[in-house]
Scaffold this motif. Structure first.
Motif, PDB file in Angstrom:
ATOM      1  N   GLN A   1      33.481  54.609  24.464  1.00 50.13           N
ATOM      2  CA  GLN A   1      32.119  53.968  24.529  1.00 50.13           C
ATOM      3  C   GLN A   1      31.901  52.411  24.863  1.00 50.13           C
TER       4      GLN A   1
ATOM      5  N   PRO B   1      30.974  49.033  24.203  1.00 51.91           N
ATOM      6  CA  PRO B   1      30.346  48.424  23.321  1.00 51.91           C
ATOM      7  C   PRO B   1      29.157  47.558  23.477  1.00 51.91           C
TER       8      PRO B   1
ATOM      9  N   SER C   1      34.467  40.295  17.823  1.00 51.81           N
ATOM     10  CA  SER C   1      34.166  41.320  18.683  1.00 51.81           C
ATOM     11  C   SER C   1      34.033  41.434  20.224  1.00 51.81           C
TER      12      SER C   1
ATOM     13  N   ALA D   1      36.456  44.057  22.686  1.00 48.39           N
ATOM     14  CA  ALA D   1      35.860  44.701  23.631  1.00 48.39           C
ATOM     15  C   ALA D   1      36.957  44.375  25.035  1.00 48.39           C
TER      16      ALA D   1
ATOM     17  N   ILE E   1      27.441  44.101  22.203  1.00 45.23           N
ATOM     18  CA  ILE E   1      27.846  43.099  21.464  1.00 45.23           C
ATOM     19  C   ILE E   1      26.281  42.100  21.383  1.00 45.23           C
TER      20      ILE E   1
ATOM     21  N   PHE F   1      31.726  45.255  28.404  1.00 45.47           N
ATOM     22  CA  PHE F   1      30.703  45.182  27.000  1.00 45.47           C
ATOM     23  C   PHE F   1      29.190  44.753  27.602  1.00 45.47           C
TER      24      PHE F   1
END
Length: 280
Positions: A2, A4, A27, A31, A6, A38
């Motif tokens: 998936q 992400p 994060s 990613a 953010i 992302f």
């Protein structure tokens, strides 16, 4: 896999705690390491500006006359703008970039803005200003995640040699090989690519970490990839390439002292001029 989503708002908020900013930075770091793509929310850019960019691009590609397009065509070096990487191309693409010079050398030149619609240049320049600022902020977040001084990155992007590209993928008619209706598998060579697309789904594909599966990166409100456009309608895509300064030296920031002392690294302008291939 998936892709992400953010939320970058905490990093942009001056009242956020150091822990909150570090969480966002980590994060982003994760990613980039695990996915390469992302979705970014909480970036502070009004959705109306995105809508105006997409609308202006579609209006240009669909209503500008052949004469208007030819007036801003990308010219071989030495003709007018001095650089054949800026302007309109017959593959339904228009490019602009950070202006350096004159004198103009390969990769450098003057932007050629479409006159249709009339608001094109103003909107594009406003959009560029926002994305440059966002790019600098993300670079600071990367530095935080790596536990290095943000100045190491910030000093190399304070005059980012950005490139703005507007691309139109024509609708696919019956009988056309849909596997050849987009853009070949590729990866971008700069730092960041901010990608704005219209509402078409299933067109942008991201290569999964296993190197085999392709995942759809459909637009939502708010590594290796390719475009496989199978719709009968035109698709508009606006990538913004946020890259280092033209004269930036790119070197490792992590690793042992002996490796870093050897002066390993590259000059960004050499990478850029060596990578661009002109269709003439």
């Amino acid at each position: 896999m998936q892709i992400p989503v953010i939320d970058f708002s905490a990093f942009l908020d001056s009242s956020s705690s150091n822990d909150a900013k570090l969480k966002v930075a980590k994060s982003l770091d994760q990613a980039c390491r695990e996915v390469g793509f992302f979705y970014l929310s909480g970036h502070g850019i009004e959705s109306s500006l995105f809508a105006d960019m997409l609308s202006n691009a579609k209006q240009f590609f669909t209503t500008a006359t052949p004469e208007e397009k030819d007036e801003i065509r990308a010219k071989p070096s030495g003709e007018g703008s001095g650089d054949d990487s800026r302007g309109y191309r017959v593959v339904e693409r228009a490019d602009a970039g950070y202006e350096v010079g004159p004198p103009y050398t390969k990769g450098l030149g003057r932007n050629q803005w479409p006159k249709t619609p009339a608001s094109f240049r103003q909107t594009a320049e406003e959009y560029t200003t926002h994305l440059v600022a966002l790019g600098v902020a993300i670079m600071k977040a990367f530095a935080l995640a790596l536990d290095v001084s943000e100045e190491i990155f910030a000093s190399r992007v304070d005059e980012s040699f950005w490139q703005l590209r507007l691309a139109a993928y024509p609708g696919v008619t019956d009988g056309v090989d849909q596997s050849k209706s987009g853009l070949y598998q590729h990866s971008d060579f700069g730092i960041l690519t901010f990608l704005l697309t219209d509402e078409h789904k299933g067109s942008l594909k991201v290569l999964a970490p296993n190197g085999e599966d392709w995942i759809s990166a459909d637009p939502i409100p708010s590594t290796q990839h390719k475009v496989l456009h199978a719709s009968q309608d035109m698709r508009i895509s606006i990538p913004f390439f946020f890259d280092p300064n033209w004269d930036a030296r790119i070197e490792p920031v992590l690793g042992n002292a002996e490796k870093k002392s050897k002066g390993e690294g590259v000059n960004y302008k050499d990478i850029f001029t060596g990578a661009i291939k002109y269709p003439y």
